[in-house]
Write a protein that holds these residues in place. Structure first.
Motif, PDB file in Angstrom:
ATOM      1  N   LEU A 155      40.937  37.316  32.333  1.00 42.57           N
ATOM      2  CA  LEU A 155      41.797  36.645  33.310  1.00 42.57           C
ATOM      3  C   LEU A 155      43.127  36.213  32.692  1.00 42.57           C
ATOM      4  O   LEU A 155      44.141  36.140  33.382  1.00 42.57           O
ATOM      5  N   ASP A 161      46.915  42.184  33.469  1.00 46.42           N
ATOM      6  CA  ASP A 161      47.701  42.206  34.702  1.00 46.42           C
ATOM      7  C   ASP A 161      47.882  43.667  35.098  1.00 46.42           C
ATOM      8  O   ASP A 161      47.307  44.570  34.475  1.00 46.42           O
ATOM      9  N   HIS A 203      40.960  39.982  40.476  1.00 45.11           N
ATOM     10  CA  HIS A 203      41.562  38.780  39.891  1.00 45.11           C
ATOM     11  C   HIS A 203      42.813  39.059  39.061  1.00 45.11           C
ATOM     12  O   HIS A 203      43.644  38.158  38.883  1.00 45.11           O
ATOM     13  N   THR A 204      42.967  40.288  38.525  1.00 50.78           N
ATOM     14  CA  THR A 204      44.098  40.552  37.628  1.00 50.78           C
ATOM     15  C   THR A 204      44.970  41.723  38.059  1.00 50.78           C
ATOM     16  O   THR A 204      46.120  41.806  37.625  1.00 50.78           O
TER      17      THR A 204
END
Length: 202
Positions: A58, A62, A85-86
């Motif tokens: 996390l 990205d 989440h990323t």
């Protein structure tokens, strides 16, 4: 395969604050090899990924950071969890991965199949996050190198049988090579490519 509820939950409740604390912890681990740190945020990634490995994902991943997963992780809800989440893309090519994650019990044939950087840009390499059963219940290993006064002792349990040979090959590439973060549950231990690892003499 449809996205599960498991893939949508279990992330940071305070993303900016939690990512900053985990990043500081990782930098401490890599600058002081042999030091065990524990993550503070309460997160719950899908099994078989551990909490510390999930927090690192996390924090570092990205949409511009390709990530490689072992088959065990790729077949679980972890790939969808990372994607949700990323936004990080999953790659099957080890040489393309900025980060690689392996669950406890998984092993690699060679670190050399991952990106090891080049002489001009040695930082363009893969960081491997390797889960083990424990960071302090295994055979004693001796660490030496930058960031270590004299030597440090670690005792991870569950390293692949050929890890020491793989690490010696990796260290021989310096300044190229991979860095490794060992995780066990909520704990993390950093192994930068600069450190020498040997079996500790009895």
């Amino acid at each position: 395969m449809p996205t599960t509820i498991e893939a949508l939950t279990g992330g940071f409740s305070e993303p900016v604050h939690h990512a900053q604390s985990v990043f500081r912890m990782m930098m401490e681990c890599l600058s002081r090899p042999g030091t065990i740190q524990s993550i503070l945020p309460e997160i719950e990634p899908p099994k078989p990924m551990g909490a510390a490995a999930g927090a690192i994902a996390l924090t570092l991943l990205d949409h511009d950071t390709p990530v490689w997963l072992t088959q065990g992780l790729a077949k679980s809800a972890v790939a969808d969890w990372i994607g949700f989440h990323t936004g990080a893309p999953i790659t099957r090519e080890k040489s393309e991965a900025r980060f690689a994650f392996a669950e406890a019990g998984a092993s690699f044939s060679s670190f050399g199949l991952f990106a090891t950087g080049n002489q001009e840009y040695p930082d363009r390499s893969t960081t491997i996050i390797l889960e083990v059963a424990s960071l302090d219940k295994g055979p004693a290993l001796s660490l030496s190198g930058p960031g270590i006064r004299d030597s440090a002792t670690i005792a991870p349990l569950g390293l692949p049988d050929i890890f020491l040979r793989q690490w010696a090959d990796n260290r021989a590439l310096f300044p190229r090579g991979v860095d490794v973060l060992l995780t066990a549950g909520r704990q993390v231990l950093g192994l930068p490519r600069t450190c020498k690892i040997t079996l500790k003499e009895a």
